[in-house]
Design a protein around this motif. Structure first.
Motif, PDB file in Angstrom:
ATOM      1  N   TRP A  37      83.212  32.440  67.676  1.00  3.67           N
ATOM      2  CA  TRP A  37      81.906  32.745  68.269  1.00  3.67           C
ATOM      3  C   TRP A  37      82.031  33.179  69.727  1.00  3.67           C
ATOM      4  O   TRP A  37      81.118  33.775  70.293  1.00  3.67           O
ATOM      5  CB  TRP A  37      80.983  31.529  68.161  1.00  3.67           C
ATOM      6  CG  TRP A  37      81.605  30.260  68.707  1.00  3.67           C
ATOM      7  CD1 TRP A  37      82.280  29.313  68.003  1.00  3.67           C
ATOM      8  CD2 TRP A  37      81.627  29.834  70.075  1.00  3.67           C
ATOM      9  NE1 TRP A  37      82.722  28.318  68.837  1.00  3.67           N
ATOM     10  CE2 TRP A  37      82.340  28.611  70.113  1.00  3.67           C
ATOM     11  CE3 TRP A  37      81.127  30.357  71.261  1.00  3.67           C
ATOM     12  CZ2 TRP A  37      82.554  27.908  71.294  1.00  3.67           C
ATOM     13  CZ3 TRP A  37      81.351  29.663  72.444  1.00  3.67           C
ATOM     14  CH2 TRP A  37      82.051  28.457  72.457  1.00  3.67           C
ATOM     15  N   ALA A  69      71.413  32.020  70.615  1.00  2.84           N
ATOM     16  CA  ALA A  69      72.389  31.887  69.533  1.00  2.84           C
ATOM     17  C   ALA A  69      72.930  30.468  69.432  1.00  2.84           C
ATOM     18  O   ALA A  69      73.734  30.157  68.540  1.00  2.84           O
ATOM     19  CB  ALA A  69      73.545  32.870  69.741  1.00  2.84           C
ATOM     20  N   TYR A  80      83.529  35.530  70.990  1.00  5.58           N
ATOM     21  CA  TYR A  80      83.476  36.986  71.169  1.00  5.58           C
ATOM     22  C   TYR A  80      82.064  37.477  71.459  1.00  5.58           C
ATOM     23  O   TYR A  80      81.870  38.576  71.969  1.00  5.58           O
ATOM     24  CB  TYR A  80      84.057  37.695  69.945  1.00  5.58           C
ATOM     25  CG  TYR A  80      85.569  37.711  69.950  1.00  5.58           C
ATOM     26  CD1 TYR A  80      86.275  38.735  70.579  1.00  5.58           C
ATOM     27  CD2 TYR A  80      86.294  36.689  69.346  1.00  5.58           C
ATOM     28  CE1 TYR A  80      87.655  38.742  70.608  1.00  5.58           C
ATOM     29  CE2 TYR A  80      87.677  36.683  69.377  1.00  5.58           C
ATOM     30  CZ  TYR A  80      88.353  37.713  70.002  1.00  5.58           C
ATOM     31  OH  TYR A  80      89.722  37.712  70.037  1.00  5.58           O
ATOM     32  N   LEU A  81      81.059  36.663  71.126  1.00  6.99           N
ATOM     33  CA  LEU A  81      79.692  37.007  71.511  1.00  6.99           C
ATOM     34  C   LEU A  81      79.589  37.108  73.028  1.00  6.99           C
ATOM     35  O   LEU A  81      78.976  38.040  73.562  1.00  6.99           O
ATOM     36  CB  LEU A  81      78.714  35.947  70.990  1.00  6.99           C
ATOM     37  CG  LEU A  81      77.265  36.085  71.495  1.00  6.99           C
ATOM     38  CD1 LEU A  81      76.587  37.291  70.861  1.00  6.99           C
ATOM     39  CD2 LEU A  81      76.463  34.819  71.216  1.00  6.99           C
ATOM     40  N   TYR A  82      80.200  36.142  73.721  1.00  5.28           N
ATOM     41  CA  TYR A  82      80.146  36.130  75.183  1.00  5.28           C
ATOM     42  C   TYR A  82      80.970  37.269  75.782  1.00  5.28           C
ATOM     43  O   TYR A  82      80.589  37.849  76.806  1.00  5.28           O
ATOM     44  CB  TYR A  82      80.628  34.780  75.713  1.00  5.28           C
ATOM     45  CG  TYR A  82      79.623  33.679  75.469  1.00  5.28           C
ATOM     46  CD1 TYR A  82      78.613  33.411  76.389  1.00  5.28           C
ATOM     47  CD2 TYR A  82      79.664  32.913  74.299  1.00  5.28           C
ATOM     48  CE1 TYR A  82      77.672  32.417  76.164  1.00  5.28           C
ATOM     49  CE2 TYR A  82      78.732  31.918  74.063  1.00  5.28           C
ATOM     50  CZ  TYR A  82      77.737  31.679  75.001  1.00  5.28           C
ATOM     51  OH  TYR A  82      76.795  30.698  74.757  1.00  5.28           O
ATOM     52  N   ILE A  87      74.951  38.123  65.167  1.00 11.49           N
ATOM     53  CA  ILE A  87      76.341  38.423  65.542  1.00 11.49           C
ATOM     54  C   ILE A  87      77.219  37.201  65.339  1.00 11.49           C
ATOM     55  O   ILE A  87      78.323  37.286  64.772  1.00 11.49           O
ATOM     56  CB  ILE A  87      76.413  38.903  67.007  1.00 11.49           C
ATOM     57  CG1 ILE A  87      75.770  40.280  67.150  1.00 11.49           C
ATOM     58  CG2 ILE A  87      77.868  38.952  67.495  1.00 11.49           C
ATOM     59  CD1 ILE A  87      75.681  40.766  68.579  1.00 11.49           C
ATOM     60  N   VAL A  88      76.741  36.028  65.781  1.00  7.48           N
ATOM     61  CA  VAL A  88      77.536  34.794  65.628  1.00  7.48           C
ATOM     62  C   VAL A  88      77.760  34.490  64.152  1.00  7.48           C
ATOM     63  O   VAL A  88      78.876  34.139  63.737  1.00  7.48           O
ATOM     64  CB  VAL A  88      76.837  33.611  66.324  1.00  7.48           C
ATOM     65  CG1 VAL A  88      77.572  32.303  66.007  1.00  7.48           C
ATOM     66  CG2 VAL A  88      76.815  33.829  67.831  1.00  7.48           C
ATOM     67  N   CYS A 104      81.007  34.964  81.330  1.00  2.00           N
ATOM     68  CA  CYS A 104      81.228  35.405  79.946  1.00  2.00           C
ATOM     69  C   CYS A 104      82.699  35.719  79.691  1.00  2.00           C
ATOM     70  O   CYS A 104      83.265  35.323  78.662  1.00  2.00           O
ATOM     71  CB  CYS A 104      80.370  36.629  79.642  1.00  2.00           C
ATOM     72  SG  CYS A 104      78.624  36.251  79.381  1.00  2.00           S
ATOM     73  N   GLY A 107      71.636  38.041  68.644  1.00  2.00           N
ATOM     74  CA  GLY A 107      72.664  37.066  68.999  1.00  2.00           C
ATOM     75  C   GLY A 107      73.085  36.168  67.836  1.00  2.00           C
ATOM     76  O   GLY A 107      74.275  36.113  67.479  1.00  2.00           O
ATOM     77  N   MET A 140      70.647  37.239  73.768  1.00  2.00           N
ATOM     78  CA  MET A 140      71.734  37.265  72.786  1.00  2.00           C
ATOM     79  C   MET A 140      72.595  36.012  72.864  1.00  2.00           C
ATOM     80  O   MET A 140      73.043  35.489  71.837  1.00  2.00           O
ATOM     81  CB  MET A 140      72.624  38.498  73.015  1.00  2.00           C
ATOM     82  CG  MET A 140      72.076  39.778  72.439  1.00  2.00           C
ATOM     83  SD  MET A 140      73.077  41.229  72.881  1.00  2.00           S
ATOM     84  CE  MET A 140      74.732  40.600  72.750  1.00  2.00           C
ATOM     85  N   THR A 141      72.817  35.519  74.075  1.00  4.52           N
ATOM     86  CA  THR A 141      73.665  34.334  74.232  1.00  4.52           C
ATOM     87  C   THR A 141      72.857  33.040  74.159  1.00  4.52           C
ATOM     88  O   THR A 141      73.236  32.106  73.444  1.00  4.52           O
ATOM     89  CB  THR A 141      74.423  34.387  75.570  1.00  4.52           C
ATOM     90  OG1 THR A 141      73.481  34.508  76.650  1.00  4.52           O
ATOM     91  CG2 THR A 141      75.362  35.581  75.609  1.00  4.52           C
TER      92      THR A 141
END
Length: 406
Positions: free
Chosen positions: A170, A33, A172-174, A159-160, A94, A156, A29-30
Motif C-alpha cells: 500500500w 484510504a 506505493y499510494l504515497y 488504488i490501495v 510521501c 485512493g 487520495m491518501t
C-alpha cells in the motif's frame, strides 16, 4: 481595455481554482484510504483496533495542531507561499515511506503529512475566500472543492485495494501521491495568485488566532463541523472493519460499500451549488443532518443487512454539510482573517477526526465488536441534527453573513 483585464483576471482565477481542486483531490487520495489500509495493518503488525486507529488519528492530531499554530501564516505570508510550503512538506513525507517498514516510523511520517495538510488547507481555504465574490459563491466553490476531494476519496481506496490484490505494498499510494504533489508544486509556483486585500492594518500573529478561539461564532461553527466529522469518519475508518466478514443478502453492496459511500458523497457535493441556489442553507443543513441521523439509527436498529445499505447511503446526505458549514463559518469574518479562522475551524475538525474513531475503537475493544463504536457515532449524528435545528430556528450568524455580503 477594462473588458480585457476582466477576462485576464477571470482566466487567472479559473487556473487557481483548478489547481486548488487538484490539490484537494490529491490529499484525499491518501487521507481517505486509511479505512482500507487499517485491516492490513492489523494483520501485518498484530494490532488491536485502538492501536490501528493511530494510523488515522496521528495525521489528524497534527493537522489540528498545524491549523491552530500555523494557520495565521496564510494571512501573514500570503496564500501562495503557505500553499507551497504545505505541498513541499507533503511530497517529502510521501517519498520517505519508501525508506522504512516500522509501524512507528509510519506514524512519524503521518505526523509530517498532517502538518503539511494543515499548512496547505489554511492557505487554500483562505484563497477560496479571495477568489469568491460573495458568501453564496464561497459556499458553491467550497462544495466544488470538496467534490474533488470526494473523487480523490474514491480513487485512493480503489488504488490501495488494487495494490493489495496484486500483492503490492500500500506504500506505493504515497509514492504516487508524492510525484503528483511535485507536479502541483511546479504549477502552483508558476501560477499568479490574487493579491490579499487587507481592510485592517493590525499586525497578524499567532496571538490573533488564540483570540479567535474565544469568538462564539468561530467556536459554534467549529462544534457543528466537529460533530459532522466525527459522524463521517466513522464510515470510512471503521465501516470496512464492520463489514469485513459479511455474508448476508447484500454481499456485492458490502464489497463496494466504501466506494459507494464516497461516490454518493462526491456526487452530492458537485450538486451542492445547484441545491443551495434553490433552498436556504439552513433548511438544507437541517434536512440532510436529519437524514444522516435516521440512516445511523436504522443501521443500528435493524442489524447488519440494514447497515450495509444505510451507512453508504448516508454519504449522499453528508455531501454538502462540511463545505457549507466551513464556508459560512469563514464568511463571518473579514477576508484578512480567513486564514486564522480557517486554522481554528481546521483545529477542531481534525481533533474530532482524530478522537471520534479513537473513541469508537476503544468502545469496540471494550465490548468486543466494532458495532458498539457505531452506537457512539449515532449519538454524534443526532447531536449534529440538534444543532442544525437550532440554526434553522434561530439563525444566530445571519446578521454577520448579510453584513459580509454587502
Amino acid at each position: 481595455m477594462t473588458s480585457e483585464l476582466d477576462n485576464l483576471n477571470h482566466d487567472r482565477k479559473m487556473k487557481v481554482r483548478l489547481l486548488t481542486y487538484l490539490m484537494f483531490f490529491m490529499f484525499a487520495m491518501t487521507s481517505d484510504a486509511v479505512g482500507v489500509i487499517i485491516p492490513e495493518l492489523i494483520s501485518q503488525f498484530d494490532l488491536s483496533m485502538s492501536q490501528a486507529s493511530a494510523f488515522h488519528y496521528m495525521p489528524m492530531i497534527f493537522i489540528a495542531m498545524s491549523g491552530l499554530f500555523l494557520g495565521y501564516l496564510a494571512d501573514k505570508l500570503g496564500r501562495k507561499v503557505t500553499i507551497l510550503l504545505g505541498l513541499a512538506l507533503f511530497a517529502l513525507a510521501c517519498f520517505m515511506f519508501a525508506l522504512g517498514e516500522s509501524f512507528y516510523y509510519f506514524l512519524f511520517l503521518l505526523a509530517l503529512v498532517g502538518t503539511a495538510i494543515g499548512i496547505f488547507k489554511t492557505g487554500a481555504l483562505g484563497l477560496i475566500g479571495d477568489i469568491s465574490a460573495n458568501a453564496k459563491q464561497h459556499s458553491s466553490t467550497m462544495n466544488t472543492v470538496e467534490g474533488f476531494f470526494g473523487v480523490g476519496a474514491m480513487v485512493g481506496p480503489a488504488i490501495v485495494s488494487y495494490l493489495l490484490i496484486s500483492g503490492v505494498s500500500w506504500k506505493y499510494l504515497y509514492f504516487g501521491a508524492g510525484i503528483f504533489c511535485l507536479i502541483l508544486c511546479v504549477l502552483a509556483y508558476r501560477a499568479e495568485y490574487p493579491q490579499l486585500q487587507r481592510t485592517s492594518s493590525k499586525n497578524i500573529s499567532l496571538a490573533g488566532t488564540f483570540l479567535m478561539m474565544k469568538n462564539p461564532y468561530a467556536l459554534g461553527y467549529s462544534l457543528a463541523i466537529g460533530l459532522y466529522v466525527a459522524t463521517e469518519v466513522a464510515i470510512y475508518v471503521w465501516m470496512p472493519t464492520l463489514l469485513l466478514n459479511y455474508e448476508g443478502s447484500f454481499v456485492l453492496i458490502a464489497t463496494y460499500a466504501l466506494t459507494i459511500f464516497f461516490t454518493l458523497r462526491a456526487l452530492g457535493r458537485f450538486l451542492g451549488g445547484w441545491i443551495l441556489n434553490r433552498y436556504s442553507w439552513q433548511q438544507v443543513m437541517f434536512w440532510f443532518s436529519l437524514a444522516i441521523a435516521l440512516c445511523y439509527l436504522g443501521a443500528m436498529s435493524f442489524g447488519i443487512d440494514a447497515a450495509v445499505v444505510l451507512l453508504p447511503l448516508s454519504g449522499l446526505f453528508m455531501s454538502m454539510i462540511y463545505p457549507t458549514l466551513n464556508s459560512k463559518g469563514i464568511s463571518c469574518f473579514p477576508i484578512e482573517q480567513h486564514g486564522s479562522v480557517a486554522g481554528v475551524i481546521l483545529f477542531f475538525t481534525a481533533l474530532s477526526a482524530a478522537l471520534g474513531p479513537l473513541l469508537m475503537g476503544i468502545v469496540g475493544d471494550i465490548f468486543g465488536h466494532v458495532k458498539y463504536g457505531f452506537y457512539l457515532a449515532t449519538a454524534f449524528a443526532f447531536l449534529l441534527c440538534a444543532l442544525a435545528t437550532f440554526n434553522l430556528l434561530r439563525d444566530p450568524s445571519g446578521h454577520l453573513l448579510v453584513a459580509r455580503e454587502h
